[in-house]
Structure formats: C-alpha cells, structure tokens
Write a protein that holds these residues in place. Structure first.
Motif, short mmCIF file in Angstrom:
data_model
loop_
_atom_site.label_atom_id
_atom_site.label_comp_id
_atom_site.label_asym_id
_atom_site.label_seq_id
_atom_site.Cartn_x
_atom_site.Cartn_y
_atom_site.Cartn_z
N ALA A 13 40.64 37.01 32.48
CA ALA A 13 41.62 37.98 31.97
C ALA A 13 41.03 38.77 30.81
CB ALA A 13 42.90 37.27 31.55
N PHE A 14 40.25 38.11 29.95
CA PHE A 14 39.63 38.83 28.84
C PHE A 14 38.53 39.77 29.33
CE2 PHE A 14 41.95 35.94 26.18
CZ PHE A 14 42.10 36.62 24.98
N ILE A 15 37.80 39.39 30.36
CA ILE A 15 36.83 40.31 30.96
C ILE A 15 37.54 41.57 31.43
CG2 ILE A 15 35.32 40.67 32.94
CD1 ILE A 15 34.44 37.77 32.72
N ARG A 16 38.64 41.38 32.15
CA ARG A 16 39.38 42.53 32.67
C ARG A 16 39.98 43.36 31.53
NH1 ARG A 16 41.25 41.59 38.67
NH2 ARG A 16 42.21 43.60 38.23
N PHE A 17 40.41 42.68 30.46
CA PHE A 17 40.94 43.40 29.31
C PHE A 17 39.85 44.29 28.70
CE2 PHE A 17 42.12 43.31 24.65
CZ PHE A 17 43.16 44.22 24.76
N HIS A 18 38.67 43.75 28.49
CA HIS A 18 37.57 44.55 27.96
C HIS A 18 37.29 45.76 28.86
CE1 HIS A 18 33.60 45.77 26.50
NE2 HIS A 18 33.22 45.76 27.76
N ASN A 19 37.21 45.53 30.15
CA ASN A 19 36.87 46.62 31.06
C ASN A 19 37.93 47.72 31.06
OD1 ASN A 19 34.54 45.26 31.66
ND2 ASN A 19 35.22 44.51 33.66
N ARG A 20 39.19 47.34 30.93
CA ARG A 20 40.26 48.34 30.85
C ARG A 20 40.20 49.10 29.53
NH1 ARG A 20 43.89 50.92 32.42
NH2 ARG A 20 45.81 49.88 31.87
N VAL A 21 39.86 48.40 28.45
CA VAL A 21 39.73 49.08 27.15
C VAL A 21 38.56 50.06 27.20
CG1 VAL A 21 39.20 48.75 24.70
CG2 VAL A 21 40.83 47.23 25.84
N VAL A 22 37.48 49.70 27.89
CA VAL A 22 36.37 50.64 28.06
C VAL A 22 36.87 51.94 28.69
CG1 VAL A 22 34.25 51.09 29.37
CG2 VAL A 22 34.53 48.92 28.17
N ASP A 23 37.67 51.82 29.74
CA ASP A 23 38.21 53.01 30.40
C ASP A 23 39.04 53.85 29.42
OD1 ASP A 23 37.03 52.30 32.81
OD2 ASP A 23 38.82 51.28 33.55
N GLU A 24 39.81 53.16 28.59
CA GLU A 24 40.67 53.87 27.64
C GLU A 24 39.83 54.58 26.58
OE1 GLU A 24 44.66 54.59 25.98
OE2 GLU A 24 43.96 53.86 27.92
N VAL A 25 38.84 53.88 26.03
CA VAL A 25 38.02 54.45 24.96
C VAL A 25 37.13 55.57 25.50
CG1 VAL A 25 36.22 53.91 23.26
CG2 VAL A 25 38.12 52.32 23.61
N PHE B 293 48.08 44.89 30.00
CA PHE B 293 47.07 45.94 29.92
C PHE B 293 45.89 45.62 30.83
CE2 PHE B 293 43.60 48.43 28.17
CZ PHE B 293 44.22 49.65 27.94
N ALA B 294 45.43 44.36 30.79
CA ALA B 294 44.26 43.96 31.58
C ALA B 294 44.50 44.13 33.08
CB ALA B 294 43.89 42.51 31.28
N PHE B 295 45.72 43.82 33.52
CA PHE B 295 46.04 43.87 34.95
C PHE B 295 46.91 45.09 35.31
CE2 PHE B 295 44.84 39.48 34.20
CZ PHE B 295 44.08 39.17 35.32
N GLU B 296 46.84 46.11 34.44
CA GLU B 296 47.47 47.40 34.71
C GLU B 296 48.98 47.30 34.89
OE1 GLU B 296 45.31 49.57 37.79
OE2 GLU B 296 43.60 48.25 37.43
N GLY B 297 49.58 46.24 34.39
CA GLY B 297 51.02 46.06 34.50
C GLY B 297 51.52 45.84 35.91
N LYS B 298 50.63 45.52 36.84
CA LYS B 298 50.98 45.45 38.26
C LYS B 298 51.19 44.01 38.71
CE LYS B 298 48.34 49.62 39.45
NZ LYS B 298 47.20 50.15 40.25
N ALA B 299 52.31 43.79 39.40
CA ALA B 299 52.61 42.46 39.90
C ALA B 299 51.57 41.97 40.89
CB ALA B 299 54.00 42.44 40.55
N ASP B 300 51.01 42.87 41.70
CA ASP B 300 50.06 42.44 42.72
C ASP B 300 48.68 42.14 42.14
OD1 ASP B 300 49.46 45.06 42.12
OD2 ASP B 300 49.14 45.68 44.19
N LEU B 301 48.48 42.40 40.84
CA LEU B 301 47.26 41.99 40.17
C LEU B 301 47.49 40.74 39.32
CD1 LEU B 301 45.75 45.42 39.02
CD2 LEU B 301 45.20 44.07 41.07
N LEU B 302 48.65 40.66 38.67
CA LEU B 302 48.99 39.46 37.92
C LEU B 302 49.29 38.28 38.84
CD1 LEU B 302 51.21 41.22 35.28
CD2 LEU B 302 49.20 39.84 34.72
N ASN B 303 49.72 38.58 40.04
CA ASN B 303 50.04 37.56 41.04
C ASN B 303 49.61 38.08 42.41
OD1 ASN B 303 51.18 35.43 42.54
ND2 ASN B 303 53.11 36.56 42.74
N PRO B 304 48.31 38.13 42.67
CA PRO B 304 47.84 38.79 43.89
C PRO B 304 48.20 38.08 45.19
CG PRO B 304 46.02 37.74 42.75
CD PRO B 304 47.20 37.67 41.82
N LEU B 305 48.60 36.80 45.11
CA LEU B 305 48.95 36.07 46.33
C LEU B 305 50.41 36.23 46.71
CD1 LEU B 305 46.93 32.74 45.92
CD2 LEU B 305 46.20 34.97 46.79
#
Length: 553
Positions: A203-215, A539-551
C-alpha cells in the motif's frame, strides 16, 4: 538490524552487549569502525534485576494461555493498525547504510542510516541512484516496482487471473532457487515475514507512486521529481502516525503533551538547546519492551477477503499469514513452514496467489472518511484484540523464519513469542516497570494490580516465589501491557510516555520532519488538518472499491 533475533546491542555509553545461545552475556568496547557501523541503542532508565529462566517461562506461558480473547474496546481499533505498527517498527530499525563502509556511503550517511528515524527508509532504501538499491525502482528511477499475483488453477474466473500491482515485487525467474524467486525486491525483507505487513508495504508503494503522479503535474522530472514525492510521502506518513496511529494505542493526553510541549526524558533539549548528538538513538526500553505492544493486538484469525473468512473456503488463520509470505513461508500451505532449510520446500507459486489479496475494507474503517460504500459486509470487519497482557496462543509456536531461526533446532519454549521478549529484556538487564515509573516520576501499579490485572493474563499458575519475583520487579514489557488494562486499552503513564517521546524524537531526527516544520499541513486528505491511514489508502488505491477490494464480495 534486519533480524528480530539479534544477539547483540551496541548501547551508546556502555559498549557492545553480546549474548550466547544460552543467554550468557558479556560487554566489550567496539573499535572505531564497528562503532560507526552498528545500530545505536541507548538506555533511558537504570539497569534492572534478572529473572531466572523458569520464572520467565512460567510468565510467558501465562501470557499465551488458551483463554478467551477480548476484542479491542474503548474504542475499537481496526485490525490493520496492528500491522501498520509492525511496518513502523521496521522503519525505525531499518539500516539504510548497508553492511559495508563503501565509497558511496560517507560518514554522515553512515551514522544517519543507523539511527532511528521515521522517514520510510524501509520503503526507499538508499534511493534509486544507489547501485544496489536501484533494483527496487522502476525503469524511470522515480516510481517503485510492484509485483503481480499468481493465478489459482481450478478456481473461479477472477481468482484464476494474474493481477498486477497486488503483490510485492519479487526476484522471479532470475532467481536460482525457489526461495530466491520468492524473495521480495524491497529494502527490508522483514516486511514480507507475514502477509498483513507485506500488503501494508505494498500500500505504501502504491501511495508513493500515486504521489509521484500528483507531483509530476508541477513539471518536475527525474531526481527532482523523486525527491519532491518522497518528501510529500514522508510528511503525510508522519502526520498520520502522530494524529491517527499514536492516539489509538497511547493515551491521547500523553501524545498531545509530548508533541505540544516537547520531550521531558528521552534525549530532551536542555535550556532551549537541541538534544545532545545530531542523530537519535533507540532506547532499549522502547525496542525491547514498550513498543512490543502490537504482539498483544494480534488476532488468531482474520476476515481476510471473500474467500478466506468465516463461512468462506477457510478463515484467514494467523498461520496462513506466515505461509503466504516469501520470508516465513512459500505461498503453499500444503508444504507447511520451512524449518531446516529443506531443499524440497518447493511451491507451485513464486508470487502471492490471487486468492490471498487483502480486502482493505476488512482491515480499516472507511466510514471514518465518510465512505459507507466501503464498509465491509456484515460481520466482515476486524478489530484488534484488546491491548492487554494476553497474547493469542498461536504465538506460542512462532515459525522459525520469523526470527531468523531457519536452519537451526529450536526448542518449544524458544518459539514462544512472550518468552523471547522476556528473555531479550532479561539479557540487557532492562529496568523493571516499577523502576521506570520512578524514573518517569509517575505512580507505579500496585502489587495487586500487577498480580491480578484487569482482564489480562492470569498468574495463578506461577509459584508463590515466582509471583513474588514478578510483582517486586515486573518485567517492563509485561508491566506496560498490564498498565494498558487499567487505561482503557491504551499504553499509560510508563509505556505511553516512552513510546510517544521516541516517536517525537524519531520524527525530529528524520531528514524530512513535521516536528522541525510545525507549520506544515497535509494536502492529500479531506482538509488541511486531517490525514489518516484510511486517507492514505484511499489516495493510494484511487478511492476505488475494486482496487481496495479487487476480489469483490
């Protein structure tokens, strides 16, 4: 300091405390190079008395007895915070400087790299331009790599797919052995010792990568983009720890006092001057006792996702959280857990099977962020076990891989987590709870409170002599957990003060620091005062249910 089972401590002002397998100790002075290369511990309070092995074993068995376990109360703590706490522990004790005094590690970097700091070195290592640590990064040397899960044959269509971005990156087919192929490409392999902390790291990896996109929207590229994103990530991480994590496990009044008025005991400034020494140390009282609170919060099973839950294929047993990791297990429960480096310990999978992806809705409460659509199914949410002096009984049988014991013969009592904690404290002659209460100038627990507790471990199985020894000089770890029983399930005057002051010092000593920049405010949460773990995940999972709970459900 990459193993929990370290057999020596470099304590500033005392020297190197070394122990053999039987617990016999000696102290020696390090040479100059060794002093620079060792992780730096300190002693906050006085030395304490030692307890004999029988007393430690009796207390450990009482703490891991097969008795009913209460869930967290006053208020309940979502279960994900247990493993966030473990992730933070690894950040505090991550050795970023590497094992060699190399040409690319100067003196300042070396000492800083071996000092406790809350700057996510366990996520970033020494950065994308380091010739060793660049393996953790994507081709652009800005984002961090993610991994892909393994499809599960014979399951439904969704579970039979490989899913990118839902496992840690791993060495894969370039590894010479099965164990190598499962090895995580992250700076601290301890973050793959169980599945819950591994998914937290992801989750922290994904958070960093999303922050990269933002910055990147500011027009930054390359190294400037990476550094700006890392600073943003670290500041939000520290804010979340101070305002969300700490008040859940430590008396909020203590947290507020420390962060508003400063430290009083640990490396405290004197007469307005900064603390002695530029880099923080790690108090033994924190590392060996007070911050081991998370061991009490572990559950014996979890509602993990739609597959592994009560009423599903199977519950998410604690045992499986070790199996489905690359450090302690091999992603295959049929083979058990490796103990003696058996070359036949193979698996069908080199990466996490898709059916074990976490459903973060079951680990955190997203209704706190006004997202009722992310509430788990009825009965599907988890809270931590109550913070007290009882541990769930599976912790009597730790897998050897969790403490660097693979390849050795380990006795039954040595597998007991409580015994290991009590023994390590005994080795370093840690101060008792009563001694630390005196040092911190607070009223100690009474002998009756220590002996009887408040819904925690029963000490009735101890002999009269053992009871007398434990109540006269209570092991600090047990004392802080007993204290929590009388403080609404949070660390109190002794344990809470130690933890809050160490967190404050670790933030102060970090390269990026909200303590040194008190005017900073978060920008990735719902407002300029709020940033919680649920906000980080959203933020890390774009607020999406299918990413926070992909199954799905």
């Amino acid at each position: 300091m990459k193993k929990h089972g370290t057999d020596s401590f470099f304590v500033v002002g005392e020297g190197v405390l070394e122990f053999d397998r039987d617990g016999a100790a000696r102290t020696r002075q390090p040479d100059t190079v060794e002093e620079l290369r060792r992780f730096r511990f300190s002693r906050l309070g006085p030395e304490g008395a030692r307890h004999d092995e029988d007393t430690r074993a009796a207390l450990a068995l009482a703490m891991t007895a097969s008795t009913p376990q209460e869930d967290s109360a006053n208020p309940p703590i979502p279960a994900g915070f247990t493993y966030l706490g473990q992730f933070v522990d690894h950040d505090l004790t991550m050795d970023r400087s590497g094992s060699q005094l190399g040409e690319d590690v100067n003196l300042g970097e070396l000492v800083q790299g071996r000092s406790p700091a809350l700057d996510l070195d366990s996520l970033y290592g020494r950065g994308p331009n380091d010739r060793t640590d660049r393996v953790f990064y994507a081709a652009d040397r800005v984002k961090l790599k993610v991994g892909t899960t393994s499809p599960v044959p014979g399951s439904d269509q969704q579970l039979g797919q490989a899913m990118e971005g839902f496992d840690l990156p791993r060495l894969g087919q370039t590894g010479l052995t099965e164990e190598d192929r499962r090895r995580p490409l992250i700076p601290d392999e301890r973050n793959d010792e169980n599945l819950a902390v591994a998914q937290t790291h992801l989750a922290f990896i994904r958070f960093h990568n999303r922050v990269v996109d933002e910055v990147a929207l500011r027009g930054l590229t390359g190294r400037r983009l990476f550094e700006a994103a890392r600073e943003q990530v670290v500041r939000h991480y520290q804010w979340m720890l101070r305002h969300d994590f700490l008040p859940r496990v430590v008396d909020p009044a203590i947290v507020d006092d420390v962060f508003a008025n400063g430290r009083r005991f640990f490396e405290a400034p004197r007469r307005g001057r900064p603390p002695v020494g530029l880099h923080p140390t790690m108090p033994l009282e924190f590392s060996v006792a007070a911050y081991r609170l998370g061991h009490s919060m572990i559950r014996s099973e979890y509602e993990w996702n739609r597959v592994f839950r009560t009423g599903g294929v199977a519950p998410g047993l604690l045992f499986f959280l070790f199996v489905f990791s690359g450090t302690s297990g091999n992603f295959d429960p049929g083979a058990g857990l490796p103990e003696l480096d058996d070359p036949a310990f193979d698996s069908r999978f080199d990466t996490l099977p898709t059916n074990w992806i976490a459903d973060f809705r079951r680990l955190y409460d997203f209704t706190e962020a006004d997202r009722p659509d992310l509430a788990p199914p009825a009965g599907g949410g988890n809270v931590t076990k109550r913070l007290d002096s009882l541990l769930v009984d599976p912790l009597k049988q730790l897998p050897a891989g969790t403490f660097g014991g693979r390849g050795t013969v380990v006795t039954e009592i040595q597998r007991n987590l409580a015994f290991r904690n009590l023994t390590r404290a005994d080795m370093v002659r840690l101060a008792s709870g009563q001694q630390m209460a005196g040092f911190l100038d607070v009223e100690p627990l009474t002998a009756e409170q220590v002996l009887v507790g408040n819904g925690g471990a029963s000490l009735e199985s101890l002999t009269d002599a053992q009871k007398a020894a434990v109540t006269a000089a209570t092991p600090l770890w047990f004392y802080t957990l007993r204290e929590a029983e009388f403080n609404g399930g949070r660390l109190g005057a002794v344990g809470g003060r130690i933890v809050a002051e160490v967190f404050h010092r670790a933030m102060e000593g970090s390269r990026t620091s909200i303590v040194r920049e008190p005017s900073w405010r978060p920008v990735l949460g719902p407002d300029r005062r709020t940033f919680r773990m649920v906000d980080l995940l959203l933020f890390a999972f774009e607020g999406k249910a299918d990413l926070l709970n992909p199954l799905g459900d």
